[in-house]
Design a protein around this motif. Structure first.
Motif, PDB file in Angstrom:
ATOM      1  N   THR A   1     -85.733  34.258  39.045  1.00  0.00           N
ATOM      2  CA  THR A   1     -86.817  33.371  38.798  1.00  0.00           C
ATOM      3  C   THR A   1     -87.410  33.582  37.508  1.00  0.00           C
ATOM      4  O   THR A   1     -87.702  34.569  36.889  1.00  0.00           O
ATOM      5  CB  THR A   1     -87.780  33.836  39.965  1.00  0.00           C
ATOM      6  OG1 THR A   1     -87.601  33.790  41.401  1.00  0.00           O
ATOM      7  CG2 THR A   1     -89.160  32.827  39.945  1.00  0.00           C
ATOM      8  N   TYR A   2     -87.597  32.387  37.142  1.00  0.00           N
ATOM      9  CA  TYR A   2     -88.222  32.177  35.605  1.00  0.00           C
ATOM     10  C   TYR A   2     -89.227  31.037  35.420  1.00  0.00           C
ATOM     11  O   TYR A   2     -89.330  30.312  36.356  1.00  0.00           O
ATOM     12  CB  TYR A   2     -87.103  32.015  34.516  1.00  0.00           C
ATOM     13  CG  TYR A   2     -86.397  30.617  34.804  1.00  0.00           C
ATOM     14  CD1 TYR A   2     -86.782  29.686  33.983  1.00  0.00           C
ATOM     15  CD2 TYR A   2     -85.354  30.637  35.559  1.00  0.00           C
ATOM     16  CE1 TYR A   2     -86.136  28.380  33.716  1.00  0.00           C
ATOM     17  CE2 TYR A   2     -84.476  29.485  35.285  1.00  0.00           C
ATOM     18  CZ  TYR A   2     -84.906  28.281  34.768  1.00  0.00           C
ATOM     19  OH  TYR A   2     -84.237  27.033  34.853  1.00  0.00           O
TER      20      TYR A   2
ATOM     21  N   ASP B   1     -90.969  22.936  30.462  1.00  0.00           N
ATOM     22  CA  ASP B   1     -91.348  22.126  31.671  1.00  0.00           C
ATOM     23  C   ASP B   1     -92.600  22.523  32.094  1.00  0.00           C
ATOM     24  O   ASP B   1     -92.694  22.773  33.539  1.00  0.00           O
ATOM     25  CB  ASP B   1     -90.367  22.094  32.530  1.00  0.00           C
ATOM     26  CG  ASP B   1     -90.238  20.950  33.660  1.00  0.00           C
ATOM     27  OD1 ASP B   1     -90.993  20.177  33.609  1.00  0.00           O
ATOM     28  OD2 ASP B   1     -89.672  21.056  34.844  1.00  0.00           O
ATOM     29  N   GLY B   2     -93.665  22.873  31.374  1.00  0.00           N
ATOM     30  CA  GLY B   2     -95.050  23.157  31.904  1.00  0.00           C
ATOM     31  C   GLY B   2     -95.011  24.501  32.563  1.00  0.00           C
ATOM     32  O   GLY B   2     -95.805  24.577  33.359  1.00  0.00           O
ATOM     33  N   ASN B   3     -94.301  25.363  32.442  1.00  0.00           N
ATOM     34  CA  ASN B   3     -94.077  26.535  33.077  1.00  0.00           C
ATOM     35  C   ASN B   3     -93.685  26.528  34.566  1.00  0.00           C
ATOM     36  O   ASN B   3     -94.458  27.333  35.307  1.00  0.00           O
ATOM     37  CB  ASN B   3     -95.283  27.558  32.515  1.00  0.00           C
ATOM     38  CG  ASN B   3     -95.104  28.334  31.217  1.00  0.00           C
ATOM     39  OD1 ASN B   3     -93.970  28.941  31.158  1.00  0.00           O
ATOM     40  ND2 ASN B   3     -96.238  28.360  30.546  1.00  0.00           N
TER      41      ASN B   3
ATOM     42  N   THR C   1     -80.152  22.191  25.427  1.00  0.00           N
ATOM     43  CA  THR C   1     -81.234  21.752  25.125  1.00  0.00           C
ATOM     44  C   THR C   1     -82.203  22.650  24.635  1.00  0.00           C
ATOM     45  O   THR C   1     -82.017  24.078  24.731  1.00  0.00           O
ATOM     46  CB  THR C   1     -81.775  20.493  25.922  1.00  0.00           C
ATOM     47  OG1 THR C   1     -83.007  19.870  25.324  1.00  0.00           O
ATOM     48  CG2 THR C   1     -82.147  21.395  27.274  1.00  0.00           C
ATOM     49  N   GLY C   2     -83.378  22.259  24.242  1.00  0.00           N
ATOM     50  CA  GLY C   2     -84.298  23.237  23.874  1.00  0.00           C
ATOM     51  C   GLY C   2     -84.749  24.165  25.170  1.00  0.00           C
ATOM     52  O   GLY C   2     -84.866  23.562  26.292  1.00  0.00           O
ATOM     53  N   THR C   3     -84.826  25.253  24.909  1.00  0.00           N
ATOM     54  CA  THR C   3     -84.921  26.548  25.971  1.00  0.00           C
ATOM     55  C   THR C   3     -85.914  27.403  25.741  1.00  0.00           C
ATOM     56  O   THR C   3     -86.184  28.087  24.701  1.00  0.00           O
ATOM     57  CB  THR C   3     -83.566  27.292  26.239  1.00  0.00           C
ATOM     58  OG1 THR C   3     -82.452  25.991  26.676  1.00  0.00           O
ATOM     59  CG2 THR C   3     -83.557  27.959  27.549  1.00  0.00           C
ATOM     60  N   ASP C   4     -86.840  27.720  26.749  1.00  0.00           N
ATOM     61  CA  ASP C   4     -88.073  28.657  26.519  1.00  0.00           C
ATOM     62  C   ASP C   4     -87.936  29.213  27.917  1.00  0.00           C
ATOM     63  O   ASP C   4     -89.084  28.957  28.408  1.00  0.00           O
ATOM     64  CB  ASP C   4     -89.122  27.972  26.105  1.00  0.00           C
ATOM     65  CG  ASP C   4     -90.107  29.292  25.378  1.00  0.00           C
ATOM     66  OD1 ASP C   4     -89.864  30.323  25.692  1.00  0.00           O
ATOM     67  OD2 ASP C   4     -91.199  28.805  24.901  1.00  0.00           O
ATOM     68  N   ASN C   5     -87.222  30.055  28.439  1.00  0.00           N
ATOM     69  CA  ASN C   5     -87.178  30.595  29.698  1.00  0.00           C
ATOM     70  C   ASN C   5     -87.780  32.033  29.969  1.00  0.00           C
ATOM     71  O   ASN C   5     -87.284  32.871  29.206  1.00  0.00           O
ATOM     72  CB  ASN C   5     -85.997  30.608  30.575  1.00  0.00           C
ATOM     73  CG  ASN C   5     -85.481  29.215  30.706  1.00  0.00           C
ATOM     74  OD1 ASN C   5     -86.110  28.237  30.316  1.00  0.00           O
ATOM     75  ND2 ASN C   5     -84.163  28.959  30.857  1.00  0.00           N
TER      76      ASN C   5
END
Length: 305
Positions: free
Chosen positions: A194-195, A200-202, A215-219
């Motif tokens: 789970t992340y 995408d607004g967390n 694409t832009g990724t921040d997981n």
């Protein structure tokens, strides 16, 4: 009368230098750095932020990415390397004016010790809160980063509560790996985890299969201490990443859109980097009572693809 930077570096060399192996010198922007040249690896650690900015195991290409547009100024973050994020990650939830990723990555740490153990060089740096940081985070803390440079690179971050009030903190070792092409790399070890998707607004999501960047990724992956592998077909190598006492993993790449908004990252440099970060954040934040301490570590090694 205070010493000049040159005198400070000379004094540090007298105490910590190892002829032909460890040298303290003026680096980019005149900032003090520890340079290591051993049979096992070459590396570079800035006292500014206790930031590793290079690691090249013998026979391998450089592993760590640093932006050519990075600023090298006291009080500003170095773009690339392995920033130490502490005692919060990203923006401070209750104070958007506080510095992003905490206050220790933009201050000069104290060089505490340098030791040689077989082929490994072990460098320890320390820092504490001060008048500048207490307005953001009013707790007594001592942080120490122990960096072991050799065929493997190990970083151990210890936080000690030296006051009489409990506190909760987040932390991460924000490693920028140098890659051949970010669009071709993959990260193994997070299937089914789970992340929170910060792009995408967390929103909370579940990883299906290996991580491939498109694409832009921040997981921010949670409840995972699993080992990770960064596969880089372009550079024909894989980087194995082990964590201890780390329940969070972050995978980040700003992509073209995000890079365009960062003055200290070249427009095309996002292709040359991928961040895979061990830490403890969000639901994994750590609580420390008075007199308690916590250590987490990340170890990386390079193998053929």
């Amino acid at each position: 009368m205070s010493m000049s930077i040159e005198q400070e570096i000379e004094a540090l060399n007298e105490v910590f230098g190892i002829p032909g192996v460890v040298e303290i010198s003026a680096g980019n922007g005149g900032l003090s750095r520890v340079r290591i040249t051993s049979p096992a690896a070459e590396a570079e650690i800035y006292l500014h932020g206790a930031q590793v900015t290079a690691w090249k195991p013998e026979g391998e290409e450089e592993v760590i990415f640093v932006s050519e547009k990075s600023t090298w100024v006291d009080g500003k973050a170095i773009r690339g390397g392995i920033p130490v994020c502490f005692p919060w990650f990203r923006d401070k939830v209750d104070d958007p004016k506080a510095p992003s990723h905490g206050f220790v990555r933009t201050k000069e740490w104290e060089l505490f010790s340098v030791a040689q153990m077989d082929e490994d060089i072990i460098v320890t740096l320390t820092t504490t809160g001060d008048d500048a940081s207490w307005k953001w985070w009013p707790y007594e803390v001592r942080a120490a980063l122990r960096v072991t440079v050799g065929k493997e690179l190990r970083l151990e971050l210890t936080a000690a509560n030296t006051g009489d009030t409990a506190f909760t903190f987040e932390e991460a070792l924000h490693t920028y790996y140098r890659v051949g092409d970010a669009e071709k790399v993959s990260v193994l070890g997070l299937d089914g985890i789970t992340y929170f998707d910060n792009m995408d607004g967390n929103r909370e999501k579940v990883q299906h299969g290996d991580v491939h960047l498109s694409t832009g990724t921040d997981n921010a992956y949670q409840y995972t201490e699993a080992a990770l592998t960064l596969i880089d077909p372009q550079l024909k190598r894989r980087i194995e990443i082990e964590k201890k006492n780390s329940s969070s993993t972050v995978v980040w790449n700003p992509w073209a859109q995000g890079a365009a908004k960062l003055a200290d990252l070249g427009d095309e440099e996002w292709r040359e980097m991928t961040c895979v970060e061990g830490g403890n954040l969000r639901v994994g934040a750590v609580k420390l009572g008075p007199g308690e301490q916590h250590t987490f570590e990340v170890t990386m090694r390079v193998l053929p693809a």
